[in-house]
Scaffold this active site. Structure first.
Site, PDB file in Angstrom:
ATOM      1  N   CYS A  31       0.820  -1.213   0.000  1.00  0.00           N
ATOM      2  CA  CYS A  31       0.000   0.000   0.000  1.00  0.00           C
ATOM      3  C   CYS A  31       0.855   1.265   0.000  1.00  0.00           C
ATOM      4  O   CYS A  31       2.043   1.226   0.274  1.00  0.00           O
ATOM      5  CB  CYS A  31      -0.847   0.054   1.278  1.00  0.00           C
ATOM      6  SG  CYS A  31      -1.966  -1.310   1.516  1.00  0.00           S
ATOM      7  N   CYS A  35      -3.007   4.801   2.812  1.00  0.00           N
ATOM      8  CA  CYS A  35      -4.095   3.824   2.700  1.00  0.00           C
ATOM      9  C   CYS A  35      -4.932   3.808   3.978  1.00  0.00           C
ATOM     10  O   CYS A  35      -4.406   3.790   5.088  1.00  0.00           O
ATOM     11  CB  CYS A  35      -3.548   2.426   2.420  1.00  0.00           C
ATOM     12  SG  CYS A  35      -4.865   1.257   2.024  1.00  0.00           S
ATOM     13  N   CYS A  62      -2.659  -3.018  -3.455  1.00  0.00           N
ATOM     14  CA  CYS A  62      -3.917  -2.854  -2.721  1.00  0.00           C
ATOM     15  C   CYS A  62      -5.020  -2.409  -3.671  1.00  0.00           C
ATOM     16  O   CYS A  62      -4.809  -1.559  -4.527  1.00  0.00           O
ATOM     17  CB  CYS A  62      -3.701  -1.805  -1.631  1.00  0.00           C
ATOM     18  SG  CYS A  62      -5.194  -1.281  -0.789  1.00  0.00           S
TER      19      CYS A  62
END
Length: 193
Positions: A31, A35, A62
């Site tokens: 990520c 995030c 992600c």
């Protein structure tokens, strides 16, 4: 990992985006620091300078924060979800927890998983737990309650009912049938030599 980077992850600090990426070993996902997914355990985090490094280490982007700028194809996301279940089957895995771990919404995760796998995530979790329980029943002398707990079903009565529904046998009957079958095979193989 520096404390500064860890704090950026905890705070979802967008000012650190593109300065580093973080991956979570237990989910196989990487990520951006911004995030909004659940904060992972610090010991499960790996830091990468860029998305290419994370990809080369077989982490997947992600679905929520799109660290590569591209959307993860649904079949890859479902593969990611199944890997997450396979690695964490003994933990509490509700649809909400799975969605959080795999960076999506519960509704979307359920719909996509069922469309691609033909079963719901909950059914897959149950299948995985029952398959692991079958292995323990054949290859260990653990008590039924201990096996239930080990595979993530702390309610022994529910475990026995679910096991019988899925296999047609109680755990005790299954253990006995398969041990007898295994003993017969060993004896037959011994005679053939």
């Amino acid at each position: 990992m520096t404390d500064e980077k860890w704090q950026a992850i905890i705070r979802n600090d967008a000012s650190y985006d593109d300065k580093f990426f973080y991956a979570v070993k237990t989910t196989g996902i990487f990520c951006r620091p911004s995030c909004k997914s659940r904060v992972p355990k610090k010991e499960n985090v790996r830091i990468f300078q860029n998305a290419e490094q994370a990809l080369s280490e077989h982490f997947r982007p992600c679905k929520r924060c799109k660290p590569t700028g591209q959307r993860l194809p649904n079949h890859e996301w479902v593969e990611q979800i199944t890997q997450c279940i396979d690695m964490n089957y003994s933990e509490t895995l509700t649809l909400e927890i799975l969605a959080d771990m795999c960076h999506g919404s519960p509704y979307h995760l359920h719909r996509i998983f069922k469309r691609i796998k033909g079963i719901t995530p909950v059914e897959y979790v149950q299948q995985t737990r029952i398959a692991k329980a079958m292995e323990y029943l054949i290859h260990s002398d653990k008590a039924i309650a201990d096996i239930a707990m080990t595979v993530g079903i702390p309610n022994t009565s529910y475990f026995i009912t679910l096991f019988k529904t899925k296999t047609g046998h109680t755990p005790t009957d299954y253990r006995q049938l398969n041990r007898n079958k295994h003993t017969t095979e060993v004896l037959q193989n011994g005679r053939k030599k």
